[in-house]
Design an enzyme around this catalytic site. Structure first.
Site, PDB file in Angstrom:
ATOM      1  N   ARG A  32       7.012  11.194   6.214  1.00 18.60           N
ATOM      2  CA  ARG A  32       5.841  10.593   5.545  1.00 18.60           C
ATOM      3  C   ARG A  32       4.624  11.858   5.246  1.00 18.60           C
ATOM      4  O   ARG A  32       3.445  11.308   5.270  1.00 18.60           O
ATOM      5  CB  ARG A  32       5.273   9.156   6.127  1.00 18.60           C
ATOM      6  CG  ARG A  32       6.255   8.116   6.138  1.00 18.60           C
ATOM      7  CD  ARG A  32       5.452   6.916   6.439  1.00 18.60           C
ATOM      8  NE  ARG A  32       6.387   5.861   6.901  1.00 18.60           N
ATOM      9  CZ  ARG A  32       6.158   4.947   7.721  1.00 18.60           C
ATOM     10  NH1 ARG A  32       5.135   5.066   8.537  1.00 18.60           N
ATOM     11  NH2 ARG A  32       7.022   4.096   8.067  1.00 18.60           N
ATOM     12  N   ARG A  36       0.327   8.493   1.628  1.00 19.12           N
ATOM     13  CA  ARG A  36      -0.798   8.022   1.451  1.00 19.12           C
ATOM     14  C   ARG A  36      -2.022   8.714   2.099  1.00 19.12           C
ATOM     15  O   ARG A  36      -3.258   8.448   1.850  1.00 19.12           O
ATOM     16  CB  ARG A  36      -0.956   6.415   1.810  1.00 19.12           C
ATOM     17  CG  ARG A  36      -0.206   5.699   0.886  1.00 19.12           C
ATOM     18  CD  ARG A  36       0.047   4.497   1.573  1.00 19.12           C
ATOM     19  NE  ARG A  36       1.190   4.416   2.575  1.00 19.12           N
ATOM     20  CZ  ARG A  36       1.060   3.328   3.516  1.00 19.12           C
ATOM     21  NH1 ARG A  36       0.570   2.250   3.087  1.00 19.12           N
ATOM     22  NH2 ARG A  36       2.103   3.559   4.651  1.00 19.12           N
ATOM     23  N   ARG A  45      -0.326   8.751  -7.819  1.00 18.86           N
ATOM     24  CA  ARG A  45       0.055   7.629  -7.868  1.00 18.86           C
ATOM     25  C   ARG A  45      -0.800   6.340  -8.350  1.00 18.86           C
ATOM     26  O   ARG A  45      -0.326   5.407  -8.509  1.00 18.86           O
ATOM     27  CB  ARG A  45       0.543   6.942  -6.410  1.00 18.86           C
ATOM     28  CG  ARG A  45       1.761   7.668  -5.812  1.00 18.86           C
ATOM     29  CD  ARG A  45       2.962   6.614  -6.197  1.00 18.86           C
ATOM     30  NE  ARG A  45       2.570   5.374  -6.120  1.00 18.86           N
ATOM     31  CZ  ARG A  45       2.831   4.463  -5.306  1.00 18.86           C
ATOM     32  NH1 ARG A  45       2.996   4.845  -4.095  1.00 18.86           N
ATOM     33  NH2 ARG A  45       2.517   3.174  -5.179  1.00 18.86           N
ATOM     34  N   ASP A  81      12.498   6.586  -1.188  1.00 20.84           N
ATOM     35  CA  ASP A  81      12.423   5.478  -0.259  1.00 20.84           C
ATOM     36  C   ASP A  81      13.876   4.928  -0.010  1.00 20.84           C
ATOM     37  O   ASP A  81      14.838   4.939  -0.923  1.00 20.84           O
ATOM     38  CB  ASP A  81      11.550   4.219  -0.969  1.00 20.84           C
ATOM     39  CG  ASP A  81      11.426   3.037   0.006  1.00 20.84           C
ATOM     40  OD1 ASP A  81      11.973   2.211   0.186  1.00 20.84           O
ATOM     41  OD2 ASP A  81      10.139   3.319   0.689  1.00 20.84           O
ATOM     42  N   TYR A 156      16.318  -5.323   5.850  1.00 22.43           N
ATOM     43  CA  TYR A 156      15.582  -5.827   4.787  1.00 22.43           C
ATOM     44  C   TYR A 156      16.218  -6.867   3.799  1.00 22.43           C
ATOM     45  O   TYR A 156      15.702  -7.742   3.380  1.00 22.43           O
ATOM     46  CB  TYR A 156      14.985  -4.839   3.965  1.00 22.43           C
ATOM     47  CG  TYR A 156      14.131  -3.888   4.667  1.00 22.43           C
ATOM     48  CD1 TYR A 156      12.625  -4.335   5.044  1.00 22.43           C
ATOM     49  CD2 TYR A 156      14.312  -2.324   5.243  1.00 22.43           C
ATOM     50  CE1 TYR A 156      11.799  -3.235   5.785  1.00 22.43           C
ATOM     51  CE2 TYR A 156      13.451  -1.575   5.635  1.00 22.43           C
ATOM     52  CZ  TYR A 156      12.095  -2.178   6.008  1.00 22.43           C
ATOM     53  OH  TYR A 156      11.235  -1.433   6.707  1.00 22.43           O
TER      54      TYR A 156
END
Length: 354
Positions: A32, A36, A45, A81, A156
């Site tokens: 990652r 962010r 983004r 992702d 998921y």
């Protein structure tokens, strides 16, 4: 298999370590790292949903390159992702901010399993374009492609979103093994196809994320997960690129995850690297494993941990420095840059022949 990579890339610190050869220093990258924590990422983004951003090569390339520019890491990781290939193949899945992947219609029966199909190059032309452009711009810095492992992606799809106990997934495994294996088999096909697309476009290594496999017992992992993960690694072996396997809280599974076919085993922060090498059994390079929480502890706490990890990593044929999980969104980029430079510098003398 003889390498077909350019000399500058073939002799990169990351690929040398991943092959168990002698790099000039311990290579560094962060899971990652493109995300962010970077203000430049948030700017790019702004107002663009993640799954939409992944379909735009201009955005994917820029975000993938950002941490390479800022930190000077030894490898870039493709901005994508683990559910992206499912979305591209028409599956109704979204990534909700602050939550993660959410599935509109969770899979609970054979009809649901039938909706899962492998992604094809025609589904993701933007992935091929992005990888090709990145490889051109990265030069001697390797690009790591990745995909989600069958169990983690299945969790998921079955749970409908993130889960703490994977109760519905485990219930399917034990209550309807045939249905579970059918789903996991299809998800193995998804991973194989998506990794192949990235490697054929130029990625020089791949990582298979089985992030939540640590929620399983070794017996359940061996029975329900290992055969499907092993098929993924076997299917891409002929490409000759390093294959990394990573999961969280997988200290009890390290030997099995290695047996699935990984060339490099990722280790979270719960197990020291020298102990991880012992558990893995067969000598293999390892990746890891600073606790991400220590990013907030101050340099006086971080530095001795870096020295410890570098020392423990010497027990393996090769060591790739990373966190034990992903970069937290509120991490200070300056700390990550300092860690990168420290690891590269501190390890350089250790790699210089006497």
């Amino acid at each position: 298999m003889a390498s077909t990579l350019p000399p500058s890339l073939d002799s990169s610190a990351y690929l040398l370590a991943a092959r168990g050869e002698r790099p000039p220093h311990t290579p560094v990258w962060f899971m990652r790292q493109a995300g962010r924590a970077l203000p430049e990422y948030r700017k790019v983004r702004e107002g663009i949903p993640m799954l939409e951003a992944l379909t735009r090569p201009d955005i994917v390339v820029e975000i993938t390159l950002q941490p390479v520019r800022r930190y000077g890491v030894d490898a870039a990781v493709f901005y994508s992702d683990i559910v992206a290939p499912l979305k591209s193949a028409g599956f109704d899945v979204d990534i909700k901010p602050g939550i993660g992947p959410v599935v509109a219609e969770p899979i609970r029966d054979a009809e649901g399993v039938g909706r899962v199909r492998p992604v094809t190059p025609a589904d993701v032309p933007y992935t091929t374009e992005s990888v090709q452009q990145l490889v051109s711009e990265l030069g001697g810095t390797p690009l790591i492609g990745f995909a989600g492992a069958p169990f983690t992606v299945a969790s998921y799809l079955v749970e409908g979103g993130p889960s703490k106990d994977f109760a519905k997934t485990k219930a399917m495994m034990h209550g309807d093994p045939a249905l579970w294996h059918s789903l996991a088999d299809r998800l193995a096909d998804v991973a194989i196809a998506y990794l192949a697309i990235q490697v054929e476009a130029g990625a020089s290594a791949v990582q298979l994320f089985d992030s939540w496999a640590g929620g399983l017992s070794p017996r359940d992992y061996e029975r329900f997960v290992l055969p499907h993960t092993a098929r993924v690694f076997e299917a891409i072996e002929h490409y000759g690129v390093p294959r990394v396997h990573f999961g969280v809280n997988t200290g009890e599974l390290l030997g099995l995850m290695s047996a699935a076919g990984a060339d490099v085993v990722g280790v979270d922060w719960r197990v020291p690297l020298d102990e991880a090498v012992r558990r893995i059994g067969t000598p293999k390079p390892v990746q890891g494993n600073l606790d991400p929480a220590l990013l907030f502890a101050g340099w006086e706490a971080i530095e001795p941990e870096l020295d410890r990890i570098l020392a423990e990593g010497k027990a393996a044929p090769g060591h790739i420095f990373n966190l034990g999980h992903g970069v937290p969104p509120n991490a200070d980029p300056d700390v990550l840059e300092r860690i990168t430079k420290y690891v590269q510098s501190a390890s350089r003398s250790a790699h210089v022949p006497a």
